[in-house]
Write a protein that holds these residues in place. Structure first.
Motif, PDB file in Angstrom:
ATOM      1  N   SER A   1      -2.153  -1.762   6.608  1.00 18.99           N
ATOM      2  CA  SER A   1      -1.103  -1.354   5.662  1.00 18.99           C
ATOM      3  C   SER A   1      -1.270  -1.883   4.249  1.00 18.99           C
ATOM      4  N   ASP A   2      -2.290  -2.679   3.983  1.00 15.32           N
ATOM      5  CA  ASP A   2      -2.475  -3.221   2.635  1.00 15.32           C
ATOM      6  C   ASP A   2      -3.031  -2.135   1.707  1.00 15.32           C
ATOM      7  N   PRO A   3      -3.068  -2.396   0.392  1.00 17.04           N
ATOM      8  CA  PRO A   3      -3.510  -1.329  -0.539  1.00 17.04           C
ATOM      9  C   PRO A   3      -4.992  -0.961  -0.431  1.00 17.04           C
TER      10      PRO A   3
ATOM     11  N   LYS B   1      -3.045   7.572   7.503  1.00 21.93           N
ATOM     12  CA  LYS B   1      -2.170   7.509   6.322  1.00 21.93           C
ATOM     13  C   LYS B   1      -0.815   8.114   6.631  1.00 21.93           C
TER      14      LYS B   1
ATOM     15  N   THR C   1      -6.338   0.180  -9.779  1.00 19.54           N
ATOM     16  CA  THR C   1      -7.332   0.672  -8.814  1.00 19.54           C
ATOM     17  C   THR C   1      -8.721   0.691  -9.444  1.00 19.54           C
TER      18      THR C   1
ATOM     19  N   TYR D   1      -5.862   2.958   2.042  1.00 22.01           N
ATOM     20  CA  TYR D   1      -5.458   3.697   0.839  1.00 22.01           C
ATOM     21  C   TYR D   1      -6.569   3.827  -0.203  1.00 22.01           C
ATOM     22  N   ARG D   2      -7.661   3.087  -0.044  1.00 28.01           N
ATOM     23  CA  ARG D   2      -8.764   3.258  -0.994  1.00 28.01           C
ATOM     24  C   ARG D   2      -9.554   4.535  -0.719  1.00 28.01           C
TER      25      ARG D   2
ATOM     26  N   GLY E   1       0.825  -1.214   0.000  1.00 24.48           N
ATOM     27  CA  GLY E   1       0.000   0.000   0.000  1.00 24.48           C
ATOM     28  C   GLY E   1       0.852   1.254   0.000  1.00 24.48           C
ATOM     29  N   LYS E   2       1.878   1.250   0.820  1.00 28.58           N
ATOM     30  CA  LYS E   2       2.784   2.390   0.933  1.00 28.58           C
ATOM     31  C   LYS E   2       3.593   2.559  -0.364  1.00 28.58           C
TER      32      LYS E   2
ATOM     33  N   TRP F   1       1.437   4.071  -3.053  1.00 28.05           N
ATOM     34  CA  TRP F   1       1.161   5.479  -2.720  1.00 28.05           C
ATOM     35  C   TRP F   1       2.362   6.348  -3.092  1.00 28.05           C
TER      36      TRP F   1
END
Lengths: 116, 245
Positions: free
Chosen positions: B194-196, B226, A66, B200-201, A4-5, A8
């Motif tokens: 911490s996953d996407p 975040k 996404t 983060y969505r 995720g990081k 980003w």
């Protein structure tokens, strides 16, 4: 680094690089050096533009992934038609592979043009 | 006279949902929408909706009122009415059980995922774990959430991935425990997000802030999470900001 990081940071830092590269292009045009000979002869341009095309494809794929995981899912396609919901995962894989291959094709094609 | 259009669906008798219009005399007083529904229920007892406290505390009667999520019990009809019409639908994105009643299993599953309870492995003191007033201030704007689901069900990211994206309500609660000086599991809590998808969505469109009946700011809490995930920001550096306090 967590995925995720990583995604980003990839999207934010690549966007900053795009802006800087755009500035570099504007500088080339303003200093009257914009020509095919310059673009294929300048090592700086070759390196910067190669990095740009690679980052652009990665940036675009992160965005498209996404979109795919938002809109090409069993749930969302089920709103359109139940039958599509059955093939949602397959459709998303096709969508993702299409853009992976398109990205790779663009990168390789560009690198061949600029470096050969 | 006012028209009240209500989403109707009874899976036992209806193949598809439909909208039923009820026309009634406009009440003389500016009553709450829940009262209006109660009047309608006297006319048609088959109308289904959740309600309990009738004062915006229990969060039971969250529904979509003229396109915007809110609590029927604290929404006056003068605020809801548009062109002498009121449109009532169930909270978007969740499966409909009947009429305005939705299945909140996915919503609660996300709430469960963030472990909404204090975790502290140190030896408990004789009486209670104390906080300084400054530490307590950090929880203002976080603990007041009533879990009505108005925010999460107004969030497109939650509509598309209710099983993966935690959603604004649960993320607000996650931050409520991350920011709590008595909780010692900050690292584990952040690891779990911490996953996407989980955090983060959130793309910061702020629908959650726009609809929250308690005027809370889940978007700010998500931003703080975040920030902690992306940097080495430590718990002690959490400050009370205008957005939350």
């Amino acid at each position: 680094m967590k995925l995720g990081k990583l995604i980003w940071y990839l999207q934010r830092y690549s966007a900053i690089y795009f802006l800087l590269f755009l500035g570099y292009l504007v500088l080339i045009v303003l200093t009257d050096r914009f020509s095919f000979q310059f673009l294929t002869g300048s090592l700086t341009f070759k390196l910067l533009s190669s990095f740009f095309i690679i980052l652009a494809c990665m940036h675009a794929f992160a965005g498209l992934w996404t979109i795919g995981t938002d809109y090409l899912t069993k749930r969302t396609l089920g709103f359109v038609a139940p039958v599509l919901s059955t093939y949602a995962n397959l459709l998303r894989k096709i969508f993702e592979f299409f853009f992976i291959f398109l990205g790779l094709f663009l990168v390789i094609y560009y690198l061949l043009i600029i470096w050969s | 006279m006012i028209d009240v259009n209500i989403y109707r669906y009874n899976p036992e008798t209806d193949k598809f949902p439909y909208t039923q219009t009820y026309t009634l005399k406009k009440p003389e007083k500016d009553i709450m929408l829940l009262e209006l529904l109660n009047i309608l229920k006297e006319q048609d007892s088959s109308i289904s909706y959740r309600r309990s406290c009738r004062e915006g505390v229990c969060g039971s009667d969250g529904m979509n009122i003229n396109g915007k999520n809110g609590l029927a019990c604290i929404t006056p009809i003068s605020q809801a009415i548009k062109n002498n019409k009121i449109e009532l639908r169930p909270l978007p994105g969740l499966p409909v059980i009947r009429d305005l009643v939705v299945d909140m299993t996915e919503f609660y599953a996300q709430y469960d995922k963030i472990k909404p309870f204090l975790q502290n492995e140190t030896e408990p003191p004789a009486q209670e774990r104390l906080q300084s007033p400054a530490e307590r201030d950090k929880l203002d704007g976080l603990y007041e959430c009533i879990l009505c689901a108005c925010c999460s069900t107004s969030c497109p990211s939650f509509w598309w991935n209710p099983d993966k994206f935690v959603g604004p309500a649960a993320l607000l609660q996650a931050y409520r425990f991350i920011a709590d000086s008595r909780d010692t599991k900050t690292a584990e809590r952040l690891e779990g997000l911490s996953d996407p998808f989980s955090v983060y969505r959130c793309h910061g469109i702020m629908n959650c802030v726009n609809v929250c009946p308690k005027d809370l700011n889940p978007n700010h809490a998500i931003g703080e999470i975040k920030s902690m995930l992306l940097s080495d920001k430590k718990k002690e550096n959490i400050i009370v900001s205008d957005g939350v306090s």
